[in-house]
Design an enzyme around this catalytic site. Structure first.
Site, PDB file in Angstrom:
ATOM      1  N   LYS A 187       0.624  20.046  28.659  1.00  7.58           N
ATOM      2  CA  LYS A 187       0.807  18.595  28.673  1.00  7.58           C
ATOM      3  C   LYS A 187       1.489  18.214  27.366  1.00  7.58           C
ATOM      4  O   LYS A 187       0.935  18.408  26.279  1.00  7.58           O
ATOM      5  CB  LYS A 187      -0.516  17.861  28.820  1.00  7.58           C
ATOM      6  CG  LYS A 187      -0.287  16.358  28.894  1.00  7.58           C
ATOM      7  CD  LYS A 187      -1.553  15.553  28.908  1.00  7.58           C
ATOM      8  CE  LYS A 187      -1.179  14.085  28.712  1.00  7.58           C
ATOM      9  NZ  LYS A 187      -2.294  13.300  28.207  1.00  7.58           N
ATOM     10  N   GLY A 238      -6.772   4.748  25.777  1.00  9.39           N
ATOM     11  CA  GLY A 238      -8.091   4.326  25.308  1.00  9.39           C
ATOM     12  C   GLY A 238      -8.367   2.844  25.485  1.00  9.39           C
ATOM     13  O   GLY A 238      -9.443   2.366  25.156  1.00  9.39           O
TER      14      GLY A 238
END
Lengths: 255, 414
Positions: free
Chosen positions: A97, A158
């Site tokens: 990733k 987040g």
């Protein structure tokens, strides 16, 4: 439900999990199991290559999931490539990733560096899953560069704000030939369901599960939401219509 | 400077900062993409002093002390997006009444941003030699005690003991003795220990930009430098001799670190020297400027509360436990991305509770005298450690609160 296929590998689960922020390895393992995920990301900066049983990399390797190392911490292409090579060696996988965020506060991806790192990593034989802004043009460029999927953000990482980039995600999903995994900002199971209903191939969740009061039950809630969203997508949601009747006043004369 | 807090002055300040940021961004885009550098900001050569000079200590103090409960409630509502004006309210005396509300918000914000983890680090004191006279410090030149600087063999023995405790992030600390503990010595030590640690931080004398560049190249990721106090006049009283007596050179230090491209800069004021409320405001002002100027850098705040040391003065403005909690929470509500660090200066009991208040990194098992982990020289310590528990005991305490102690969260490849 159809399997998710990334780089010729099939996954029953369309939920990817991040391994940061958990209060212990044990709780993380239980949440992973409850979520049904088969693909778990791990930050190379957290992995202690040298040794040690309690290390998060060693711990995750013992679970029955495929690991997806990430390059978190890298601020440019050069650092990301170094971290990717480290991940390939330490975790024995060429899946990666790719995330490059030069700003340590909002962790927003650098599109310029991400594209140049993706081109190089594909050349080096990596299966690259890049994290990026919900930018349809960049997604096509990455697809052309040979990445295995694209991972556009729903909202800042987040933030738990859900699919703030919805209009761009719709274009990306419509145009992409490779899997679209919505990453970042998914704060509730309903956000995950929404992404799958839209036709996203999968979602990646971390904060919402890791910092829940009960991460295990939350992992299960996400599993159900992802499955529900996907089922709805596959069974074709009815189109939203402002008209209550099905008649065709303008074209009825054709019948 | 009566116009100091007028809207006009503040706007101008903000504009200066933003324009630097934009120039840095533009210049950056022209640079070689692979090389990590903040030299674009260097071309502008901005300095915190331009911001600092627009404020006066007394007027800031007056403003903090005139904050009302309504200001505090407003600041709490802005949690996560609070302004420097909100920070003033949060550190004001009237905010003490709201310390539980502040703690709950700080706890929530920290968990969301950082998760349930606490970063572990340990200091390694390389030297207690120092040419400065600082009235509050155990290493002060006029303290007639035997001085010691570790050589390579001694340092490696210390490192072996530290690795055995499980550490992977280390903080190298020295006094200021440029002939024996200059940049050559520091570079040598960083290279020596680099293979064994993922993260190397330094807390040493202020250096020049090119010297920081050398140390970063050698493997330093974080640089900590504390202003001690932003009270310019009284700074001279505490720092009577040595290079450290130059207030402005110290004030400009984080700019030099930022231009050198450090991954992380640590700031702080010595709490108790002057009024901590006012010093904390100036620290916040400093941080705000640095974040916008050196935007690729991470920032951390430390809370060195003045404690008794051999032959030194007692705090002029003692800070209570409750006030320290107020300050920790005020920082978190002001800025959710900051790393907040707590050392073994604080007691076992205080630290047991602090892990839930917004702290994100913690040291344990620390010795503040050079050579004490393995060589047992029993040399002069900088300050008395208050929490003497082993790293394992502190890690168990952290786990018992539902947090994961993290030993590695960086890598040499960065």
């Amino acid at each position: 439900m159809k399997d998710l296929t990334i780089a010729n590998t099939n996954f029953h689960s369309r939920l990817l999990l991040g391994s940061g922020k958990f209060s212990s390895n044990q709780i993380m393992a239980e949440a992973i199991e409850a979520s049904g995920t088969q693909l778990v990301t791990v930050a190379m900066k957290r992995v202690d290559v040298s040794k040690n049983e309690s290390d998060i990399g060693n711990f995750l390797r013992r679970l029955n999931v495929q690991l997806l190392p990430n390059t978190s911490g890298a601020r440019n292409a050069k650092e990301a490539i170094l971290a990717a090579e480290l991940g390939r060696e330490a975790l024995e996988t060429n899946w990666m990733k790719l995330e490059i965020h030069p700003d340590p506060r909002y962790l927003l991806p650098d599109p310029v560096e991400t594209l140049s790192a993706a081109i190089e990593l594909v050349k080096r034989g990596f299966i690259v899953l890049p994290y990026l802004h919900a930018d349809p043009v960049l997604c096509k460029k990455l697809e052309d560069a040979g990445t295995a999927a694209v991972m556009p953000l729903g909202s800042p990482i987040g933030s738990n704000k859900g699919l703030q980039t919805r209009s761009m995600l719709e274009i990306i999903i419509r145009e992409s030939k490779i899997p679209v995994i919505v990453d970042a900002g998914i704060g509730a199971p309903s956000h995950a369901a929404e992404a799958l209903e839209m036709g996203a191939d999968a979602v990646l969740v971390n904060t919402a599960i890791a910092v829940a009061e009960d991460p295990v039950t939350m992992g299960r809630a996400f599993r159900l939401a992802v499955e529900a969203g996907r089922m709805a997508f596959e069974s074709k949601l009815g189109a939203v219509s402002p008209f209550a009747e099905a008649s065709s006043p303008l074209t009825a004369f054709l019948d | 400077m009566k116009f100091l807090f007028s809207g006009i002055t503040i706007r101008v300040t903000k504009k200066v900062i933003e324009s630097n940021f934009v120039v840095a961004l533009l210049a950056n885009s022209k640079m070689e993409s692979a090389a990590y550098s903040q030299s674009a900001a260097a071309a502008v050569h901005s300095s915190f002093r331009e911001v600092f000079d627009q404020y006066s200590w007394d007027e800031v103090s007056e403003r903090i002390y005139s904050k009302t409960e309504a200001d505090v409630i407003g600041a709490l509502e802005n949690a996560g997006n609070a302004s420097i004006n909100d920070f003033m309210a949060l550190v004001s005396p009237v905010a003490l009444k709201y310390v539980e509300e502040m703690a709950q918000r700080s706890h929530r914000i920290t968990r969301k941003r950082f998760g349930n983890v606490i970063q572990m680090y340990i200091p390694l004191y390389l030297s207690n030699e120092c040419q400065n006279i600082c009235t509050y410090c155990g290493f002060s030149f006029d303290n007639r005690i035997e001085r010691l600087t570790l050589n390579e063999d001694q340092a490696l023995r210390e490192v072996e003991a530290i690795k055995a405790m499980g550490y992977d992030h280390i903080l190298l600390v020295t006094g200021e003795a440029n002939r024996t503990v200059g940049v050559d010595y520091l570079e040598k030590m960083v290279k020596l220990i680099r293979p064994q640690f993922s993260g190397i931080m330094i807390e040493v004398q202020p250096l020049e930009q090119h010297e920081y560049e050398r140390l970063i190249e050698a493997g330093v990721s974080s640089v900590l430098v504390y202003q001690e106090t932003y009270h310019e006049e009284n700074y001279r009283i505490y720092h009577t001799k040595g290079k450290k007596s130059n207030f402005h050179y110290r004030l400009d230090t984080p700019d030099r670190i930022g231009r050198a491209g450090a991954h992380r800069i640590g700031l702080g004021a010595l709490l108790g020297l002057e009024d901590w409320r006012v010093d904390s405001f100036f620290t916040a002002l400093h941080l705000d400027y640095l974040e916008k100027t050196y935007w690729k850098t991470k920032y951390s705040i430390s809370f060195p509360r003045l404690r008794p040391a051999v032959g030194c003065q007692q705090p002029n403005h003692p800070m209570s436990d409750k006030e320290l909690v107020q300050l920790i929470c005020a920082w978190r509500i002001f800025n959710e991305n900051l790393e907040l660090s707590l050392s073994t200066r604080e007691s076992q009991q205080f630290r047991n509770h602090a892990v839930k208040l917004g702290i994100t990194s913690i040291s344990a098992g620390s010795k503040t005298n050079p050579g004490e982990y393995a060589n047992h020289f029993h040399a002069l310590e900088q300050f008395e450690v208050s929490d003497g528990r082993s790293p394992r005991e502190v890690a168990d305490m952290i786990s018992s609160h539902g947090y994961e102690p993290v030993w590695k969260d960086w890598d040499k490849v960065f």
